[in-house]
Design a protein around this motif. Sequence first.
Motif, PDB file in Angstrom:
ATOM      1  N   ILE A  34       0.864  -1.197   0.000  1.00 24.20           N
ATOM      2  CA  ILE A  34       0.000   0.000   0.000  1.00 24.20           C
ATOM      3  C   ILE A  34       0.894   1.239   0.000  1.00 24.20           C
ATOM      4  N   HIS A  35       1.429   1.564  -1.150  1.00 21.52           N
ATOM      5  CA  HIS A  35       2.256   2.752  -1.298  1.00 21.52           C
ATOM      6  C   HIS A  35       1.881   3.434  -2.607  1.00 21.52           C
ATOM      7  N   ALA A  36       2.349   4.624  -2.766  1.00 25.45           N
ATOM      8  CA  ALA A  36       1.924   5.460  -3.897  1.00 25.45           C
ATOM      9  C   ALA A  36       2.195   4.819  -5.255  1.00 25.45           C
ATOM     10  N   ARG A  37       3.266   4.059  -5.388  1.00 27.00           N
ATOM     11  CA  ARG A  37       3.606   3.455  -6.689  1.00 27.00           C
ATOM     12  C   ARG A  37       2.609   2.373  -7.106  1.00 27.00           C
ATOM     13  N   ALA A  38       1.869   1.805  -6.162  1.00 29.49           N
ATOM     14  CA  ALA A  38       0.964   0.699  -6.469  1.00 29.49           C
ATOM     15  C   ALA A  38      -0.415   1.170  -6.936  1.00 29.49           C
ATOM     16  N   PHE A  39      -0.668   2.467  -6.907  1.00 26.47           N
ATOM     17  CA  PHE A  39      -1.998   2.992  -7.237  1.00 26.47           C
ATOM     18  C   PHE A  39      -1.896   4.080  -8.286  1.00 26.47           C
ATOM     19  N   ASP A  40      -2.997   4.201  -9.047  1.00 27.87           N
ATOM     20  CA  ASP A  40      -3.043   5.227 -10.081  1.00 27.87           C
ATOM     21  C   ASP A  40      -3.194   6.624  -9.498  1.00 27.87           C
ATOM     22  N   LEU A  46      -6.064   5.824  -0.813  1.00 25.39           N
ATOM     23  CA  LEU A  46      -6.843   6.143   0.383  1.00 25.39           C
ATOM     24  C   LEU A  46      -8.028   5.195   0.531  1.00 25.39           C
ATOM     25  N   LYS A  47      -8.728   4.892  -0.561  1.00 24.54           N
ATOM     26  CA  LYS A  47      -9.862   3.965  -0.510  1.00 24.54           C
ATOM     27  C   LYS A  47      -9.424   2.587  -0.021  1.00 24.54           C
ATOM     28  N   GLU A  48      -8.298   2.094  -0.511  1.00 23.92           N
ATOM     29  CA  GLU A  48      -7.789   0.787  -0.088  1.00 23.92           C
ATOM     30  C   GLU A  48      -7.412   0.795   1.392  1.00 23.92           C
ATOM     31  N   SER A  49      -6.759   1.866   1.828  1.00 24.37           N
ATOM     32  CA  SER A  49      -6.381   1.989   3.243  1.00 24.37           C
ATOM     33  C   SER A  49      -7.610   2.036   4.143  1.00 24.37           C
ATOM     34  N   ILE A  50      -8.630   2.752   3.727  1.00 20.68           N
ATOM     35  CA  ILE A  50      -9.863   2.848   4.506  1.00 20.68           C
ATOM     36  C   ILE A  50     -10.568   1.501   4.573  1.00 20.68           C
ATOM     37  N   SER A  51     -10.579   0.758   3.480  1.00 22.66           N
ATOM     38  CA  SER A  51     -11.248  -0.552   3.499  1.00 22.66           C
ATOM     39  C   SER A  51     -10.531  -1.516   4.449  1.00 22.66           C
ATOM     40  N   ILE A  52      -9.220  -1.483   4.485  1.00 23.24           N
ATOM     41  CA  ILE A  52      -8.464  -2.314   5.434  1.00 23.24           C
ATOM     42  C   ILE A  52      -8.784  -1.893   6.862  1.00 23.24           C
TER      43      ILE A  52
END
Length: 103
Positions: A34-40, A46-52
């Motif tokens: 979950i780092h900036a390089r893995a997301f567009d 932020l959505k992925e972090s919130i879901s976790i």
Amino acid sequence: MLESTAAIQWNIAMILEAKAVEAEKVKQWTHHHIHARAFDSHEDQLKESISIHEVIVEMVEGLTKLENGLYSNLKAVLGSGEDEGGDFGGDGGEGFSFGDDSK
């Protein structure tokens, strides 16, 4: 009844120990993925972090409800003489409160 409650608490302790091991694995995975390089976009990250986070909060809420139920049972078994100092949350015997219980 008290012996059964003690056995349940032991099982809950084992569950929590397993959850702690699992949480450590999730933490390591999260730190690596979950780092900036893995997301567009930052919004996707932020959505992925919130879901976790929501999954973790749901697990803690479930365990809290379970413990509150056990607390109520023990309070009933021990009788009303334990009311003065026995409240965990200091909120009139309702146990712990983490906000809105209507979810």
